[in-house]
Design an enzyme around this catalytic site. Structure first.
Site, PDB file in Angstrom:
ATOM      1  N   CYS A  51      65.341  52.395  56.388  1.00  0.00           N
ATOM      2  CA  CYS A  51      66.200  53.000  57.422  1.00  0.00           C
ATOM      3  C   CYS A  51      65.423  54.026  58.250  1.00  0.00           C
ATOM      4  CB  CYS A  51      67.417  53.659  56.776  1.00  0.00           C
ATOM      5  SG  CYS A  51      68.478  52.468  55.914  1.00  0.00           S
ATOM      6  N   THR A  52      64.493  54.738  57.631  1.00  0.00           N
ATOM      7  CA  THR A  52      63.682  55.711  58.366  1.00  0.00           C
ATOM      8  C   THR A  52      62.899  55.015  59.477  1.00  0.00           C
ATOM      9  OG1 THR A  52      63.493  57.111  56.417  1.00  0.00           O
ATOM     10  CG2 THR A  52      61.806  57.403  58.114  1.00  0.00           C
TER      11      THR A  52
END
Ligand code: BEZ
Length: 225
Positions: A51-52
């Site tokens: 997700c980062t």
């Protein structure tokens, strides 16, 4: 065939409105979108590796979305304080300057409203008890109609180019009486919409070619309004 259960979102559903706190302060979702297109994409937890990288990539591509009058908004099932710390990491790792809001959804209320949580198996949680998956992408048009829904597994990063490509296809199809074929990108030939007769096509798309009676391809002139 029975109808989907009430409340289940489908393509063509109106995107439900909600009020929420975000990394940029409180919002009313529909007010935030205004008359623009919107992309709502979600995450189950802050400081997760895949997700980062995704948030950094969306942030770097934001000018391309803005050119198409698309507003980005993320969601993650944590607090705004946590989001603000995470954004620092995202920018550091990706070289981005993330400025769109990330919705705080610590109770997963909005995740449930948008049917983003995997209900199939309530034991489907990671080692911290985080429910999979809350990894959806919604494309919402200016009438607040949901035009695309994607759900991704935790293992596989999303593809920002594909999201942008779908925006280009939807916006082109809304403007011209066309659809777009497999792997289409802007500039490629498009498909004359089945509702257009061959007689109409001669006027609308003078260079159209009949491949099969049901498959007619045409270049799309830029000035073909
Ligand atoms: C991630 O790597 O972004 C991720 C990890 C666990 C659950 C969901 C996402």
């Amino acid at each position: 065939m029975s109808a989907p259960p009430a409340g289940t979102l489908r393509l063509g559903s109106t995107a439900p409105n909600f009020q929420a706190d975000t990394s940029n302060g409180p919002i009313d979702f529909h007010e935030y979108l205004g008359n623009s297109w919107g992309i709502l994409f979600s995450h189950p937890d802050d400081f997760t590796p895949v997700c980062t990288t995704e948030l950094g990539a969306f942030a770097k591509l934001e000018p391309e979305f803005a050119k198409r009058d698309v507003k980005l908004i993320g969601l993650s099932a944590n607090s705004t304080d946590s989001h603000k710390e995470w954004i620092k990491d995202i920018d550091e790792v990706s070289g981005s300057k993330l400025s769109f809001p990330i919705i705080a959804d610590p109770t997963r209320k909005i995740s449930h409203l948008y049917d983003m949580v995997d209900y199939q198996d309530t034991t489907n949680v990671d080692s911290k008890g985080v429910a999979f998956t809350i990894r959806s992408v919604f494309i919402i048009d200016p009438k607040k109609t949901i035009r695309l829904i994607l759900s991704y597994p935790a293992s596989t990063g999303r593809n920002t180019a594909e999201v942008l490509r779908v925006i280009d296809s939807l916006q082109t199809g809304d403007k011209h009486r066309i659809t777009t074929p497999i792997n289409w990108t802007p500039g490629d030939d498009v498909i004359v919409h089945p509702s257009v007769s061959n007689d109409e096509a001669k006027t609308l798309f003078p260079k159209f070619k009949i491949i099969k009676p049901y498959l007619r391809l045409t270049p799309l002139e830029v000035n073909n309004n």
